[in-house]
Structure formats: structure tokens, C-alpha cells
Design a protein around this motif. Structure first.
Motif, short mmCIF file in Angstrom:
data_model
loop_
_atom_site.label_atom_id
_atom_site.label_comp_id
_atom_site.label_asym_id
_atom_site.label_seq_id
_atom_site.Cartn_x
_atom_site.Cartn_y
_atom_site.Cartn_z
N ILE A 54 -10.96 14.35 8.34
CA ILE A 54 -11.15 14.30 6.87
C ILE A 54 -9.99 13.62 6.15
CG2 ILE A 54 -12.76 16.26 6.80
CD1 ILE A 54 -10.56 17.95 5.65
N ASN A 55 -8.85 13.51 6.81
CA ASN A 55 -7.72 12.80 6.19
C ASN A 55 -7.64 11.33 6.59
OD1 ASN A 55 -6.27 14.90 4.70
ND2 ASN A 55 -5.98 15.84 6.71
N GLY A 56 -8.37 10.93 7.62
CA GLY A 56 -8.22 9.57 8.13
C GLY A 56 -6.81 9.34 8.66
N VAL A 57 -6.30 10.29 9.42
CA VAL A 57 -4.92 10.19 9.92
C VAL A 57 -4.77 8.96 10.82
CG1 VAL A 57 -3.17 11.31 11.40
CG2 VAL A 57 -4.52 12.68 9.79
N LYS A 107 0.85 -1.20 0.00
CA LYS A 107 0.00 0.00 0.00
C LYS A 107 0.88 1.24 0.00
CE LYS A 107 -4.03 -2.02 1.94
NZ LYS A 107 -5.38 -1.66 2.29
N LEU A 108 0.31 2.31 -0.45
CA LEU A 108 1.05 3.57 -0.50
C LEU A 108 0.73 4.39 0.75
CD1 LEU A 108 1.27 5.97 -3.50
CD2 LEU A 108 0.09 6.76 -1.46
N ASP A 109 1.75 4.88 1.43
CA ASP A 109 1.55 5.74 2.59
C ASP A 109 1.55 7.21 2.15
OD1 ASP A 109 1.56 3.46 4.14
OD2 ASP A 109 3.66 3.67 4.74
N VAL A 110 0.85 8.01 2.89
CA VAL A 110 0.80 9.44 2.54
C VAL A 110 1.15 10.30 3.75
CG1 VAL A 110 -1.72 9.39 2.75
CG2 VAL A 110 -0.68 11.31 1.64
N LEU A 111 1.91 11.35 3.48
CA LEU A 111 2.28 12.28 4.55
C LEU A 111 1.79 13.67 4.16
CD1 LEU A 111 5.53 12.59 6.45
CD2 LEU A 111 4.75 14.55 5.15
N LEU A 112 1.04 14.31 5.05
CA LEU A 112 0.52 15.63 4.69
C LEU A 112 0.39 16.54 5.89
CD1 LEU A 112 -2.58 15.09 5.71
CD2 LEU A 112 -2.81 14.08 3.47
N SER A 129 -5.41 25.97 -4.68
CA SER A 129 -6.38 25.51 -5.68
C SER A 129 -6.35 24.01 -5.92
CB SER A 129 -6.15 26.27 -6.99
OG SER A 129 -6.37 27.63 -6.77
N SER A 130 -5.79 23.26 -4.96
CA SER A 130 -5.75 21.80 -5.14
C SER A 130 -6.32 21.11 -3.91
CB SER A 130 -4.31 21.33 -5.39
OG SER A 130 -3.51 21.56 -4.26
N ASN A 131 -6.52 19.80 -4.03
CA ASN A 131 -6.93 19.01 -2.87
C ASN A 131 -5.67 18.54 -2.14
OD1 ASN A 131 -9.69 18.10 -4.69
ND2 ASN A 131 -9.89 18.79 -2.58
N THR A 132 -5.46 19.20 -1.01
CA THR A 132 -4.25 18.93 -0.23
C THR A 132 -4.46 17.75 0.72
OG1 THR A 132 -5.02 20.45 1.46
CG2 THR A 132 -3.60 21.37 -0.24
N MET A 133 -5.72 17.36 0.89
CA MET A 133 -6.07 16.30 1.85
C MET A 133 -5.74 14.91 1.27
SD MET A 133 -10.15 16.68 1.32
CE MET A 133 -10.69 15.37 2.37
N SER A 134 -5.90 13.89 2.09
CA SER A 134 -5.45 12.56 1.66
C SER A 134 -6.21 12.07 0.42
CB SER A 134 -5.57 11.54 2.80
OG SER A 134 -6.90 11.47 3.26
N ARG A 156 -0.88 3.84 5.49
CA ARG A 156 -0.84 4.77 6.62
C ARG A 156 -0.99 6.21 6.13
NH1 ARG A 156 4.40 2.72 10.04
NH2 ARG A 156 3.68 4.18 11.64
N VAL A 157 -1.66 7.01 6.95
CA VAL A 157 -1.78 8.44 6.65
C VAL A 157 -1.08 9.19 7.78
CG1 VAL A 157 -3.37 10.36 6.27
CG2 VAL A 157 -3.99 8.07 5.46
N PHE A 158 0.10 9.74 7.46
CA PHE A 158 0.87 10.50 8.44
C PHE A 158 0.42 11.95 8.39
CE2 PHE A 158 4.00 7.32 6.70
CZ PHE A 158 4.04 6.49 7.81
#
Ligand code: GDP
Ligand code: IMO
Ligand code: MG
Length: 434
Positions: free
Chosen positions: A330-333, A4-9, A249-254, A270-272
């Protein structure tokens, strides 16, 4: 085995320390990918005492064995991209073979940058967004309006025609605003000079591996490669869920990672989520916990809170847990990362906003409009730890008052604390819970 791909935001209004943490986490991954935003981002890395700022290139680039991808959700100004590459070349970083660019990413034209200035100048002082003037809004507008030019188009024989048509369109808009392009400079260059550089930079861009990023990424995940997606800006700057219209102007969320890289939601692991131990914002727009007093000044001074892209002083205030709870939701951190508590090492007390009051009524949910003058933050107060925070002795050995503050954040936000960063350096990071 499939991975799976993890995301950090970022969970606040940007500049939470994403660059530093992506660089720190890179050894765990094979690939680092940016999925949205553009050179409005400024991600700072401090490696062996040297500071580097990245705007478009993912923050994994300093790790020699890592692939870096600029995904299709990103908007690219080729001139800024080339400047960044030249900076890496000067440092003898071998990046060309390790950097892929999505063909479906949109290009920022010089005239997009002009329009960014046109729109900002046309607004009254209190309505200006305070954009980074990198052409982000106009480029995403053209993408949605189905007028934009994509990286893949640079290989097409119609490229010049597409460019001229779009530029003409932009000049017509500028004329409606009585804007004279001949008086306009982009990064201290005339429009014509910038345009010449832009075409040279397009030739440079063609040397890179231009890819169908969705195929590449899904194949990599099918083959067990570990990928980290690097967010830019922060959740409160998300075009849908941020403090609209004072947003990017973009979707910065997960959720942006799915459209920005071409992957399905079930492929996200994982959502960091990163938050500073206080809060900052650069540009206009509501900021309920902003401090206008000496404490705000101290946060700015101790934290070096000046924009990594524009140099503007950042507005500073206390951490806002109502806002953060919304971002976590909203990000499911799955994993929280706290940066910069060291900035408050001298503080007698540390405050955190735990609810809002509006006309005497208490609000615990993040409301539609936080711009309301009657909205007041309600704070909880914690004892300051009043000492240096060591990063190399483990979480248990940190001062009791600090651990208490961190456990309040954890309980309020109901999310695991993964990392704490206690300084800008790569090594100044400690794992709390894996
Ligand atoms: P980003 O946009 O989220 O990557 O963040 P920026 O690079 O714009 O801003 C974060 C700033 O804080 C940079 O100057 C970092 O070097 C610095 N920084 C990151 N983490 C820490 C930390 O834990 N403590 C301190 N004092 N500085 C940090
Ligand atoms: P990183 O990735 C902080 C802000 C601008 C402005 C608004 C819209 O470094 O965290 P834009 O140029 O995107 O149209 O500006 O968004 N902004 C950021 N603030 N960090 C950023 O990126 C930002 N990118 C844009 O200041 O208020
Ligand atoms: Mg930044």
C-alpha cells in the motif's frame, strides 16, 4: 532540474527507528518535512553519544544547513512545540530561521487534549485505544468536521472568537460525559494553567516563518531542491488501512504525503519503508505475533522498548511478513530499511511469520480483521547469528546466518534492501544496496 520528493515511513505500528534514519539520511537532502501526525510521535536520535527525542520538529534539525518544515497535515500543540524549541535552544541549536510551519496545519487546543481523555475514560478497558492523550483524535475530528482552527488563524482578528467557540463546543461535549474539567490536568498542570501557557506559546509561534507549504515545496522541487518527507507512526496505525479502530487519526501511509504537503503523486520519488527486525506495538489492538514469554521480555529489555512519548512498555513479538507485505504494497515501498537486528544478536533462532492460519485454513493475504482469536501466525525459523554485527565493514562481511535472514526478508517481500541499522547511533548504519 526538477526533482522528486522522497518519503520515509514506518511499516509496522510505529517506533521503527524513523528519527534515527532521517537524521542519518539528512546530509543527502536540502529539506526535511513532517507531513502528518503530531506530538504523539517520539523520534529518537543519538548523536555523538547524546540522545534527543523529537515530537513535532523534523529529525533534520540537528544538521545546521537544512531547512525543516512542519507541513499542513500535521496537528500542532503550541505548548509542546515551544517546549521542544526551548530544548533545542538549550543545546545552542540555531533553528528559528530554518524551521517553516504550514499555515494550513491545524492547532491542538487544550480542550482537544481534554476530549482525548474524556473519550478514553468513557471506554471499557478492552475498548480503550491507549492513545498518547495528546489530543490527536479530537483535533483531526474537528479538521474533518470543518470546525478546526489553523495556524494561519493566529494572525486573524477573529482568533479569540474562534478559540472560545470551539472550546465551548468541547466543554459541552465533556459535560455530556459528566466530565469535570476542574479535576483535569494536562501534563501535571491545571486546565487553566495549560491554557495560559497555550496562549503564550501562540505568541511564540507567530515569530516563525508561517508559510503556504504547498507553494514552498512545489517551488523547491521545481528548482532542484532535494526533499525528504518524514512519516510519523506506522502503516498499521493508518486511519484507513491500519488495524481500525486501534489506529491514529491520520494517513500515515505514503499517500498521506500528497495531502500532507500539497504535492501531486507523480512528484513522489523513492519510498523508504522502515521495519524492525522484530515487531513492537504500544497501545491496545491486535498484534498476531506478540510474544508473552521470556523472548518477548528479552526483546523489550535488549531493545529498550519503552515509549519515547509516554514511557509505556512496548509490546514485543516476531517480525510479521504477512503484515509487512501488505505495508510494502500500500505504500509502494522502493527501498526497505531494517533496524535493530542487533537486539537479537544473542538469539539461537529467529522467527518470522510467513502466513496466518484461521480455522485450519491458510491465509497469505492480510485479512480485514486480525483481531479474530482463531487467527494464528505460522512461522519460519532461521538460525541466529550469535555475534556482534559490525556496521563499518560492509554487508558482505556480516555473518552468513544474518545475511541469510536478511535475504529471506528481501525475497519474501520482493523489495530491495537499502539500509541496515545495527545500533541507535548515527554512524551505526550500513548501506546494502543504493
Ligand atoms: P521512531 O518513532 O520510529 O523514530 O522510533 P523511536 O525513536 O520511538 O524508537 C526507536 C528506538 O530504537 C530509539 O530508542 C532508537 O534510539 C533505537 N534505535 C534505532 N535504531 C536502532 C538500531 O538499529 N539498534 C538499536 N539497538 N536501537 C536502535
Ligand atoms: P512514532 O512516530 C507508536 C499509537 C498510540 C495508540 C494509537 C492512537 O514515534 O512512531 P493517538 O495518540 O495517535 O491518538 O494514539 O496510536 N501511537 C503510536 N505508537 N509510535 C508512535 O509514533 C505513535 N503515535 C501514536 O499508542 O495506540
Ligand atoms: Mg517513536
Amino acid at each position: 532540474m526538477k526533482t522528486k520528493l522522497d518519503v520515509l515511513l514506518g511499516l509496522q505500528w510505529g517506533d521503527e527507528g524513523k528519527g534515527k534514519i532521517v537524521d542519518y539520511l539528512s546530509p543527502r537532502y536540502d529539506v526535511i518535512a513532517r507531513f502528518q501526525g503530531g506530538a504523539n510521535a517520539g523520534h529518537t536520535l543519538k548523536i555523538e553519544g547524546k540522545t534527543h527525542v523529537l515530537h513535532l520538529i523534523p529529525s533534520g534539525i540537528f544538521h545546521e544547513d537544512k531547512i525543516n518544515i512542519i507541513g499542513n497535515g500535521v496537528v500542532i500543540d503550541p505548548v509542546i512545540f515551544k517546549e521542544e524549541c526551548d530544548g533545542l535552544s538549550a543545546l545552542n541549536v540555531d533553528f528559528m530561521k530554518r524551521l517553516m510551519i504550514a499555515k494550513k496545519a491545524h492547532l491542538i487546543l487544550p480542550s482537544h487534549r481534554m476530549l482525548d481523555a474524556v473519550y478514553e475514560r468513557s471506554k471499557s478497558a478492552d475498548k480503550k485505544i491507549g492513545t498518547t492523550l495528546k489530543g490527536i483524535g479530537p483535533a483531526y475530528t474537528d479538521k474533518t468536521a470543518r470546525l478546526g482552527i489553523r495556524v494561519g488563524d493566529v494572525l486573524s482578528k477573529d482568533f479569540m472568537m474562534k478559540y472560545n467557540l470551539l472550546k465551548m463546543n468541547h466543554l459541552n461535549i465533556a459535560q455530556m460525559y459528566n466530565f469535570n474539567v476542574d479535576d483535569f490536568e494536562i501534563d501535571k498542570k491545571s486546565f487553566a494553567e495549560y491554557e495560559t501557557e497555550w496562549f503564550l506559546a501562540i505568541e511564540y509561534l507567530k515569530k516563525f516563518n508561517l508559510v503556504e507549504c504547498e507553494n514552498v515545496i512545489n517551488n523547491m522541487l521545481d528548482n532542484g531542491k532535494k526533499i525528504l518527507a518524514e512519516g510519523a507512526q506506522g502503516t498499521m496505525l493508518d486511519v484507513d488501512y491500519g488495524t481500525y479502530p486501534y489506529v491514529t487519526s491520520s494517513n500515515t501511509m505514503s499517500a498521506g504525503v500528497c495531502t500532507g504537503l500539497g504535492i501531486a503523486p507523480q512528484r513522489v520519488g523513492r519510498v523508504f519503508g522502515i521495519s524492525k527486525a522484530y515487531c513492537t506495538r504500544v497501545g491496545t489492538g491486535p498484534f498476531p505475533t506478540e510474544l508473552f514469554d521470556e523472548t518477548g521480555e528479552i526483546l523489550r529489555k535488549n531493545g529498550g522498548e519503552f515509549g519515547a512519548t509516554t514511557g509505556r512498555p512496548r509490546r514485543c513479538g516476531w517480525i510479521d511478513l504477512v503484515q509487512l507485505k501488505y505495508s510494502v504494497m500500500i505504500n509502494g515501498v522502493t527501498d526497505l530499511i531494517i533496524t535493530k537486528p542487533d537486539v537479537m544478536n544473542d538469539f539461537d533462532k529467529v522467527l518470522a511469520c510467513t502466513s496466518y492460519k484461521i480455522n485450519g485454513n491458510s491465509l497469505s493475504d492480510f485479512p480485514y480483521d486480525i483481531e479474530d482469536d482463531d487467527l494464528k501466525p505460522v512461522y519460519s525459523e532461521y538460525r541466529g547469528w550469535k555475534t556482534y554485527l559490525p556496521y563499518d565493514k560492509g554487508f558482505d562481511n556480516l555473518p552468513e546466518d544474518f545475511k541469510n535472514y536478511i535475504s529471506e526478508l528481501k525475497n519474501f517481500l520482493d523489495v530491495k534492501i537499502f539500509l541496515i541499522s545495527t545500533g541507535p547511533g548515527r554512524e551505526e548504519t550500513l548501506v546494502v544496496e543504493e
